[in-house]
Design a protein around this motif. Structure first.
Motif, PDB file in Angstrom:
ATOM      1  N   ALA A   2     -37.267  47.158  -1.057  1.00  0.00           N
ATOM      2  CA  ALA A   2     -36.494  48.393  -1.623  1.00  0.00           C
ATOM      3  C   ALA A   2     -35.885  49.163  -0.885  1.00  0.00           C
ATOM      4  O   ALA A   2     -36.908  49.458   0.335  1.00  0.00           O
ATOM      5  N   TRP A 345     -26.990  36.553  -2.910  1.00  0.00           N
ATOM      6  CA  TRP A 345     -27.590  36.912  -3.902  1.00  0.00           C
ATOM      7  C   TRP A 345     -27.488  35.781  -5.071  1.00  0.00           C
ATOM      8  O   TRP A 345     -26.792  35.341  -5.656  1.00  0.00           O
ATOM      9  N   HIS A 396     -30.637  41.013   4.775  1.00  0.00           N
ATOM     10  CA  HIS A 396     -31.944  41.705   4.224  1.00  0.00           C
ATOM     11  C   HIS A 396     -30.368  41.947   3.519  1.00  0.00           C
ATOM     12  O   HIS A 396     -30.105  42.789   3.489  1.00  0.00           O
ATOM     13  N   ASN A 397     -31.279  42.434   1.712  1.00  0.00           N
ATOM     14  CA  ASN A 397     -30.571  42.912   0.672  1.00  0.00           C
ATOM     15  C   ASN A 397     -31.047  43.702  -0.188  1.00  0.00           C
ATOM     16  O   ASN A 397     -32.437  43.459  -0.109  1.00  0.00           O
ATOM     17  N   SER A 398     -31.046  44.389  -0.597  1.00  0.00           N
ATOM     18  CA  SER A 398     -31.447  44.821  -2.081  1.00  0.00           C
ATOM     19  C   SER A 398     -30.810  45.717  -2.670  1.00  0.00           C
ATOM     20  O   SER A 398     -28.709  45.627  -2.850  1.00  0.00           O
ATOM     21  N   HIS A 399     -31.382  46.449  -4.293  1.00  0.00           N
ATOM     22  CA  HIS A 399     -29.769  47.841  -5.156  1.00  0.00           C
ATOM     23  C   HIS A 399     -30.094  49.090  -4.723  1.00  0.00           C
ATOM     24  O   HIS A 399     -32.079  49.213  -4.134  1.00  0.00           O
ATOM     25  N   SER A 440     -34.492  47.651   7.254  1.00  0.00           N
ATOM     26  CA  SER A 440     -34.181  47.883   5.831  1.00  0.00           C
ATOM     27  C   SER A 440     -32.882  48.895   6.302  1.00  0.00           C
ATOM     28  O   SER A 440     -32.478  49.828   7.041  1.00  0.00           O
TER      29      SER A 440
END
Length: 782
Positions: A2, A345, A396-399, A440
């Protein structure tokens, strides 16, 4: 992982930004951008905005706006002759063809038969789908307007500027260029090229040997429709490849790829050799099957680390997944191809992926190059950090959530990737400031202050300039008393995102070292000098110290720009225009002939007006007298800097002549005149050494220029022009210093100098000299 929305530490925000402080007198802290300041003028569009992502800003500072009637183009010029703080915009447009375009899915007889059968098909699902589709059904008029536009990298056309790929709402894909700055020409229609290619292959994919089905089958009709319908197109960066000539020698050739995303998910790649002049330089390169059933957006992924580089195509979908597809390039030094597609994603959450951006950045903690991919997914911002290490590729991914209450319509990322701007249907524009952690990213959310004259208006999109100095916003009237407006007017607003101090600091430490590419930052500094009628002392001190440390021509050009703007600020605006008719005398005669009783009142008013004019003239004379000495100093400083730039450019030209000629022949470069001009300064040791080598190679030969009208010798006493003994005056080329004795020549964007056109008999090294920009302002020759 996150993404946190808390404020990141200050140390993480200042590592990737240039800092000028302490000894140079300019304090610079990242994030100190100042409140957004609206700039004039506001441009009113003639027709409504159309298409997704209507605003696109090119690397050569041209803004395109998609409208229903044409593609409006506004070019930002940092004009030193502009006496007002307003922006200088040159407007042009690429018109939409009057004849609508229809995709050819078969022969004319087959299409007529399909139209007749499908319009009366007994199955209502087939009939309704056909009648409502504007592509398959020719009886429905097609939409008119621009759907999407994309600018190529700098240096793709014959003048070293950007090409423009344009996709209309009727699915016509064309490539345009502007040879005369404001005149656009169509180079090639890629829709026709691809239709012919698919027709030759019998409407099958490249690796299929089976013939296609009958067009009367509605499933086959839909397949051909999705195969021929383009959705998006994006340009790659410029690649240099080795080309083998017939004599087995190798030559470096530059090329660029244009990727076109089709409705069926296929990616069609077109190869353009540079400089791109006509349609003959376009070659079909490859077709990639992405496997995405409902594609939505497209972007290039390009990674460079040391001498290794990789690239791929990022494809988003309406259902949610995002992936990178490998692209194979042959002949590119140090190029590596991805082995498999990379999934960024994979959840199918039915949230459309739009506004995909990819920026190469440097990770300050991991000390490695990485790629940041940003996209909008509904109300959220999706981010993905790709880190390539010896162990492999790490994703590394998130919103980022909690930004907007309505979907995001536009997303822009600054050149260094540390600032992200989002624009939503809710009327708010927000800024995300990026900071790094080990695994992150942290995003600090800020609301941009409501800009004057934009409160309550409906936003349709936004874009930022190349160096994130300006933001362009297109808007129209919003709701008034819960009622929509009777008529809508679409306007483009310009907002300054950086303060003059911030822009000056970036200009001093810019790695680009080219004023033309930094025009948006220059214009912010120009506005400050025009308003205050002085160069900021901190900027002047910092510039002088940097010039003492390194004798860079970029710094000399920057100083010339500041001095010229200062000189312009002291010039009084024109009050008596020669083209305006003088009505005062006529009015006096009419009043005296018609009404005799008003003569006394007229005399009094004229006496009062004359007295006020005398007072204004006296005040103006005081100002002129006070600034005469300062103006003379400014003019002397301008001449000194210009002479330095001219002499350095002359030495550069002489060096090219020395390296490319064995025994100096009669060439278009006036070698003897350049050497005589440089010998006027006895303190230039570099010029003396260079002149000695060139004179030794010339072996006492003397080549002189002659007037084409009277054949008299043209003297070389001035680098700007020459006059023969009989009074014929010719302007000199700023690149080769040859007298331009032709009717046509080129001028730089700011009209500082001219350049002759290359002749067919000129050798390649002279043609290369003529491709250089202006030596005073770095702008290209047009």
């Amino acid at each position: 992982m996150a993404a946190a929305s808390s404020s990141p530490p200050a140390a993480a925000l200042t590592k990737s930004e240039p800092q000028i402080g302490g000894e140079h007198g300019l304090e610079l802290a990242f994030g100190f951008e100042g409140a957004p300041l609206k700039r004039e003028p506001t441009v009113t569009l003639l027709t409504p905005v159309s298409g997704a992502q209507p605003l696109r800003w090119s690397e050569d500072h041209r803004l395109s706006v998609n409208t229903c009637g044409s593609l409006a183009v506004m070019e930002l010029l940092c004009d030193v002759k502009n006496k007002k703080p307003e922006l200088t915009l040159h407007r042009s447009s690429v018109s939409v063809p009057a004849q609508p375009y229809r995709l050819r899915m078969g022969t004319a007889a087959e299409e007529a038969k399909v139209t007749e059968e499908c319009s009366t098909h007994p199955d209502p699902t087939v009939r309704q789908l056909f009648l409502a589709d504007k592509i398959m059904n020719p009886s429905i008029p097609a939409y008119k307007g621009i759907k999407y536009a994309s600018w190529s990298p700098l240096g793709c056309d014959n003048n070293g500027r950007c090409l423009l790929a344009c996709l209309t709402l009727d699915h016509r894909l064309t490539i345009h260029n502007s040879l005369k700055c404001l005149e656009w020409s169509t180079l090639i229609d890629l829709s026709d090229e691809y239709s012919e290619r698919v027709k030759v292959q019998n409407y099958t994919s490249t690796d299929s040997t089976e013939p296609s089905a009958d067009l009367l089958d509605f499933t086959e009709l839909q397949r051909r429709r999705s195969m021929l319908t383009p959705l998006r197109m994006e340009w790659s960066s410029v690649y240099t490849v080795k080309q083998v000539l017939p004599d087995n020698t190798c030559k470096d050739v530059e090329m660029v790829l244009l990727a076109v995303l089709m409705e069926n998910g296929h990616l069609v790649l077109w190869k353009l050799e540079l400089p791109f002049v006509n349609g003959d330089d376009v070659v079909f390169y490859d077709m990639i099957e992405s496997g995405v059933t409902s594609p939505s957006d497209l972007a290039w992924w390009e990674h460079k680390s040391a001498e290794r580089q990789m690239s791929g195509l990022i494809v988003g979908s309406h259902s949610g997944p995002i992936k990178i597809l490998p692209v194979t390039l042959t002949g590119v030094k140090g190029y590596f191809t991805l082995r498999h597609p990379v999934i960024l994603w994979q959840e199918c959450d039915e949230i459309t992926v739009e506004n995909i951006k990819c920026i190469p950045i440097f990770h300050p903690i991991l000390k490695s190059s990485c790629s940041l991919i940003i996209a909008s997914r509904g109300c959220y911002v999706f981010w993905c950090l790709l880190v390539i290490s010896p162990a492999g590729l790490n994703v590394h991914n998130s919103h980022v959530t909690g930004l907007h209450s309505l979907p995001i319509i536009s997303l822009a990322v600054s050149q260094n990737g540390l600032a992200v701007y989002t624009c939503s249907l809710d009327g708010w524009i927000k800024k995300l400031t990026l900071s790094f952690t080990e695994k992150s990213l942290l995003f600090k959310q800020e609301d941009l202050d409501q800009i004057e004259n934009l409160t309550g208006r409906r936003l349709h999109g936004m874009a930022i300039s190349t160096n994130a100095a300006y933001m362009a916003i297109v808007s129209t009237q919003g709701m008034s008393d819960n009622l929509p407006p009777v008529a809508r007017t679409y306007r483009v607003h310009f907002v300054a995102l950086k303060t003059p101090e911030r822009a000056a600091a970036l200009l001093l430490r810019s790695p680009t070292q080219n004023l033309y590419r930094l025009s948006d930052l220059l214009d912010i500094v120009r506005c400050l000098v025009i308003k205050n009628k002085q160069i900021p002392s901190s900027l002047e001190v910092a510039l002088d110290r940097l010039m003492q440390e390194s004798d860079s021509l970029y710094l000399w050009r920057f100083k010339l720009f500041l001095v010229r703007v200062l000189h312009t600020s002291f010039q009084a605006p024109l009050t008596n225009h020669r083209w305006k008719p003088n009505l005062e005398g006529n009015l006096k005669g009419d009043v005296m002939d018609v009404v005799d009783e008003e003569e006394d009142d007229g005399d009094k008013t004229r006496q009062e007006n004359s007295q006020s004019e005398v007072q204004q003239q006296n005040d103006g004379n005081k100002v002129v007298q006070m600034s005469e000495t300062q103006t003379e100093q400014i003019q002397k400083s301008m001449e000194k800097i210009q002479n330095h730039l001219v002499r350095e450019n002359m030495k550069k030209v002489l060096g090219v002549v020395y390296l490319n000629t064995w025994i100096t022949p009669q060439i278009s470069v006036p070698t003897c005149g350049l050497m005589d001009y440089l010998t006027t300064d006895n303190c230039d040791r570099d010029a003396e050494v260079l002149i000695g080598h060139v004179r030794k190679k010339m072996n006492k030969q003397v080549f002189q220029e002659h007037c084409s009208l009277c054949q008299d010798v043209l003297p070389f006493t001035d680098h700007k022009q020459t006059v023969c003994p009989r009074g014929h005056m010719w302007l000199r080329c700023v690149l080769t210093y040859q007298a331009c004795q032709a009717l046509t020549f080129r001028r730089c964007l700011l009209l500082d100098s001219i350049s002759r056109l290359p002749d067919p008999e000129d050798p390649d090294w002279i043609k290369k000299i003529l491709q250089a920009p202006c030596c005073f302002c770095d702008s290209p020759m047009l």
